[in-house]
Motif scaffolding. Structure first.
Motif, PDB file in Angstrom:
ATOM      1  N   MET A 100      43.670  14.117  11.460  1.00  0.00           N
ATOM      2  CA  MET A 100      44.588  14.799  10.544  1.00  0.00           C
ATOM      3  C   MET A 100      44.579  16.309  10.824  1.00  0.00           C
ATOM      4  O   MET A 100      43.511  16.873  11.061  1.00  0.00           O
ATOM      5  N   ALA A 101      45.773  16.898  10.800  1.00  0.00           N
ATOM      6  CA  ALA A 101      45.851  18.341  11.089  1.00  0.00           C
ATOM      7  C   ALA A 101      45.126  19.130   9.995  1.00  0.00           C
ATOM      8  O   ALA A 101      45.156  18.768   8.828  1.00  0.00           O
ATOM      9  N   LYS A 102      44.463  20.202  10.412  1.00  0.00           N
ATOM     10  CA  LYS A 102      43.750  21.056   9.446  1.00  0.00           C
ATOM     11  C   LYS A 102      44.751  21.898   8.662  1.00  0.00           C
ATOM     12  O   LYS A 102      45.829  22.228   9.179  1.00  0.00           O
ATOM     13  N   ASP A 103      44.358  22.295   7.435  1.00  0.00           N
ATOM     14  CA  ASP A 103      45.170  23.250   6.679  1.00  0.00           C
ATOM     15  C   ASP A 103      45.091  24.605   7.366  1.00  0.00           C
ATOM     16  O   ASP A 103      44.031  24.965   7.906  1.00  0.00           O
ATOM     17  N   PRO A 104      46.180  25.388   7.312  1.00  0.00           N
ATOM     18  CA  PRO A 104      46.109  26.705   7.946  1.00  0.00           C
ATOM     19  C   PRO A 104      45.129  27.643   7.240  1.00  0.00           C
ATOM     20  O   PRO A 104      44.938  27.560   6.029  1.00  0.00           O
ATOM     21  N   VAL A 105      44.511  28.504   8.034  1.00  0.00           N
ATOM     22  CA  VAL A 105      43.640  29.561   7.522  1.00  0.00           C
ATOM     23  C   VAL A 105      44.466  30.855   7.511  1.00  0.00           C
ATOM     24  O   VAL A 105      45.172  31.144   8.485  1.00  0.00           O
ATOM     25  N   ARG A 106      44.367  31.596   6.415  1.00  0.00           N
ATOM     26  CA  ARG A 106      45.109  32.863   6.327  1.00  0.00           C
ATOM     27  C   ARG A 106      44.229  34.006   6.850  1.00  0.00           C
ATOM     28  O   ARG A 106      43.120  34.200   6.339  1.00  0.00           O
ATOM     29  N   VAL A 107      44.726  34.704   7.841  1.00  0.00           N
ATOM     30  CA  VAL A 107      43.954  35.792   8.461  1.00  0.00           C
ATOM     31  C   VAL A 107      44.693  37.113   8.285  1.00  0.00           C
ATOM     32  O   VAL A 107      45.834  37.255   8.742  1.00  0.00           O
ATOM     33  N   LEU A 108      44.040  38.054   7.622  1.00  0.00           N
ATOM     34  CA  LEU A 108      44.613  39.399   7.442  1.00  0.00           C
ATOM     35  C   LEU A 108      44.187  40.304   8.602  1.00  0.00           C
ATOM     36  O   LEU A 108      43.003  40.327   8.968  1.00  0.00           O
ATOM     37  N   VAL A 109      45.156  41.035   9.154  1.00  0.00           N
ATOM     38  CA  VAL A 109      44.838  42.114  10.102  1.00  0.00           C
ATOM     39  C   VAL A 109      45.462  43.383   9.531  1.00  0.00           C
ATOM     40  O   VAL A 109      46.697  43.465   9.404  1.00  0.00           O
ATOM     41  N   GLN A 139      42.917  24.973  15.053  1.00  0.00           N
ATOM     42  CA  GLN A 139      42.966  25.557  13.708  1.00  0.00           C
ATOM     43  C   GLN A 139      44.278  26.332  13.497  1.00  0.00           C
ATOM     44  O   GLN A 139      44.438  27.437  14.016  1.00  0.00           O
ATOM     45  N   PRO A 140      45.214  25.759  12.731  1.00  0.00           N
ATOM     46  CA  PRO A 140      46.435  26.524  12.432  1.00  0.00           C
ATOM     47  C   PRO A 140      46.114  27.775  11.620  1.00  0.00           C
ATOM     48  O   PRO A 140      45.127  27.804  10.869  1.00  0.00           O
ATOM     49  N   VAL A 141      46.958  28.790  11.799  1.00  0.00           N
ATOM     50  CA  VAL A 141      46.726  30.060  11.088  1.00  0.00           C
ATOM     51  C   VAL A 141      48.035  30.587  10.491  1.00  0.00           C
ATOM     52  O   VAL A 141      49.119  30.303  11.003  1.00  0.00           O
ATOM     53  N   ILE A 142      47.884  31.331   9.405  1.00  0.00           N
ATOM     54  CA  ILE A 142      48.997  32.130   8.871  1.00  0.00           C
ATOM     55  C   ILE A 142      48.529  33.579   8.964  1.00  0.00           C
ATOM     56  O   ILE A 142      47.455  33.925   8.445  1.00  0.00           O
ATOM     57  N   LEU A 143      49.290  34.399   9.672  1.00  0.00           N
ATOM     58  CA  LEU A 143      48.884  35.796   9.867  1.00  0.00           C
ATOM     59  C   LEU A 143      49.447  36.679   8.766  1.00  0.00           C
ATOM     60  O   LEU A 143      50.653  36.622   8.472  1.00  0.00           O
ATOM     61  N   HIS A 144      48.572  37.488   8.159  1.00  0.00           N
ATOM     62  CA  HIS A 144      49.005  38.517   7.209  1.00  0.00           C
ATOM     63  C   HIS A 144      48.801  39.850   7.921  1.00  0.00           C
ATOM     64  O   HIS A 144      47.663  40.170   8.302  1.00  0.00           O
ATOM     65  N   MET A 145      49.868  40.610   8.105  1.00  0.00           N
ATOM     66  CA  MET A 145      49.737  41.881   8.833  1.00  0.00           C
ATOM     67  C   MET A 145      50.110  43.028   7.894  1.00  0.00           C
ATOM     68  O   MET A 145      51.205  43.041   7.324  1.00  0.00           O
ATOM     69  N   LEU A 146      49.183  43.971   7.774  1.00  0.00           N
ATOM     70  CA  LEU A 146      49.413  45.142   6.906  1.00  0.00           C
ATOM     71  C   LEU A 146      49.458  46.407   7.749  1.00  0.00           C
ATOM     72  O   LEU A 146      48.643  46.578   8.658  1.00  0.00           O
ATOM     73  N   ASP A 147      50.413  47.271   7.428  1.00  0.00           N
ATOM     74  CA  ASP A 147      50.362  48.632   7.969  1.00  0.00           C
ATOM     75  C   ASP A 147      50.978  49.572   6.934  1.00  0.00           C
ATOM     76  O   ASP A 147      51.366  49.124   5.838  1.00  0.00           O
ATOM     77  N   VAL A 171      54.008  34.098   9.130  1.00  0.00           N
ATOM     78  CA  VAL A 171      53.651  35.508   9.334  1.00  0.00           C
ATOM     79  C   VAL A 171      54.105  36.306   8.110  1.00  0.00           C
ATOM     80  O   VAL A 171      55.265  36.234   7.713  1.00  0.00           O
ATOM     81  N   VAL A 172      53.179  37.021   7.510  1.00  0.00           N
ATOM     82  CA  VAL A 172      53.503  37.953   6.432  1.00  0.00           C
ATOM     83  C   VAL A 172      53.326  39.341   7.032  1.00  0.00           C
ATOM     84  O   VAL A 172      52.226  39.678   7.478  1.00  0.00           O
ATOM     85  N   ALA A 173      54.392  40.122   7.100  1.00  0.00           N
ATOM     86  CA  ALA A 173      54.292  41.493   7.632  1.00  0.00           C
ATOM     87  C   ALA A 173      54.690  42.426   6.505  1.00  0.00           C
ATOM     88  O   ALA A 173      55.829  42.365   6.031  1.00  0.00           O
TER      89      ALA A 173
END
Ligand code: NAD
Ligand code: LMR
Length: 293
Positions: free
Chosen positions: A1-10, A35-43, A69-71
């Motif tokens: 079964m596919a893993k749930d995505p992990v949210r990673v902030l940069v 491991q699927p990921v959801i990227l959170h990008m802050l600037d 992707v959250v930018a």
């Protein structure tokens, strides 16, 4: 079964380390190839347009593991629900400066981001501080996010660790993947102490001590240590920019080994809150710098 995505902030994702790091995360180099990921990008707002360009490129690269992707320039939106936070946002030093010279600019960033992480990140979020001065910024973050467990707030000394492996590999003309167990003591600064007392090299006749193979204590005590201590400055002198690809790669190594573990018999370096382990004095409340208000 596919893993749930992990949210990673940069944070600082539009900068040069961010630009090298986000594709590595999206390719599974940080958290593994399944491991699927959801990227959170802050600037910050002046970098918003550049950040939107990074988001476009992430979409264009069609990374199979990248599930979103959250930018954003909104620190709360960026921190909400994140499981891993890689804090790169800040200002790099220029030629002739020490890392502590960017302290006044960067430390204030970590106060505000600490409270956003404390209130909005996922429980048990793992934090890696990369921006300099990395140890001090991590300590500030810990002070202003008291509910995040101390053991979850770390800073990057893995780049120094990898630099030490690289210097040994060059000196002995062996593969870097055969060298292990150097240790970086102290801060990510020019006072750090790269230690080879436990370091070994895999050879056809088993593991051998680095000290024995190098057979030159003057080099180990002198040029080896100063090269690792001054490598950041050497890169700034050569590139006119501070290290980026090696910093991004080391940040992936740091999180990967923290989350997934190291092979048996291998240890790695990371900046951690001192609890008195390894005979290093525990951090005491009265070490705290006094503030005027
Ligand atoms: N610990 C290490 O081993 C290591 C290695 C290399 C670089 N660094 C440090 O990492 C940091 C980033 O380096 P870089 O080369 O990517 O710099 P950079 O200037 O290219 O990028 C930094 C980014 O941070 C952004 N930023 C500034 N303030 C911010 C804030 N409040 N919130 C979010 N983003 C913000 C900037 O707009 C920029 O896009 C520097 O402090 C540098 O010294 C540490
Ligand atoms: O040296 C710097 O200022 C950047 C970074 O900390 C590095 O070690 O490359």
């Amino acid at each position: 079964m596919a893993k749930d995505p992990v949210r990673v902030l940069v944070t600082g994702a539009a900068g040069q380390i961010g630009y090298a790091l986000v594709p590595m995360i999206a390719r599974g180099i940080m958290l593994g190839p399944d491991q699927p990921v959801i990227l959170h990008m802050l600037d910050i707002p002046p970098a918003a347009e550049s950040l939107s360009g990074v988001k476009m490129e992430l979409i264009d690269a069609a990374f199979p593991l990248l599930k979103g992707v959250v930018a954003t320039t909104d620190v709360i939106e960026a921190c909400t629900g994140v499981n891993v936070a890689v804090m790169v946002g800040g200002f790099p030093r220029k030629e002739g400066m020490e890392r502590k010279d960017v302290m006044s600019k960067n430390v204030s960033i970590y106060k505000s981001q600490a409270s956003a992480l404390e209130k909005h990140a996922a429980a048990n979020c793992k934090v890696l501080v990369v921006a300099n001065p990395a140890n001090t910024n991590a300590l500030i973050l810990k002070e202003f996010a008291p509910s995040i467990p101390e053991k979850n707030i770390t800073c990057l000394t893995r780049l120094d660790h990898n630099r030490a492996l690289g210097q040994i590999s060059e000196r002995l003309n062996v593969q870097v993947s055969d060298v292990k167990n150097v240790i970086i003591w102290g801060n990510h600064s020019s006072t750090q102490y790269p230690d080879v007392s436990h370091a070994t090299v895999k050879t056809s006749s088993g593991e051998k001590a680095v000290r024995e193979l190098v057979c030159d204590d003057d080099w180990l005590r002198g040029e080896f240590i100063s090269t690792v201590q001054q490598r950041g400055a050497a890169i700034i002198k050569a590139r006119k920019l501070s290290s980026a690809l090696s910093a991004a790669s080391s940040a992936c190594d740091h999180i990967r080994d923290w989350v997934l573990g190291t092979p048996e018999g291998t240890f790695v370096s990371m900046g951690v809150y001192s609890d008195g382990s390894y005979d290093v004095p525990a951090w005491r409340v009265d070490y705290r710098p006094r503030t005027s208000n």
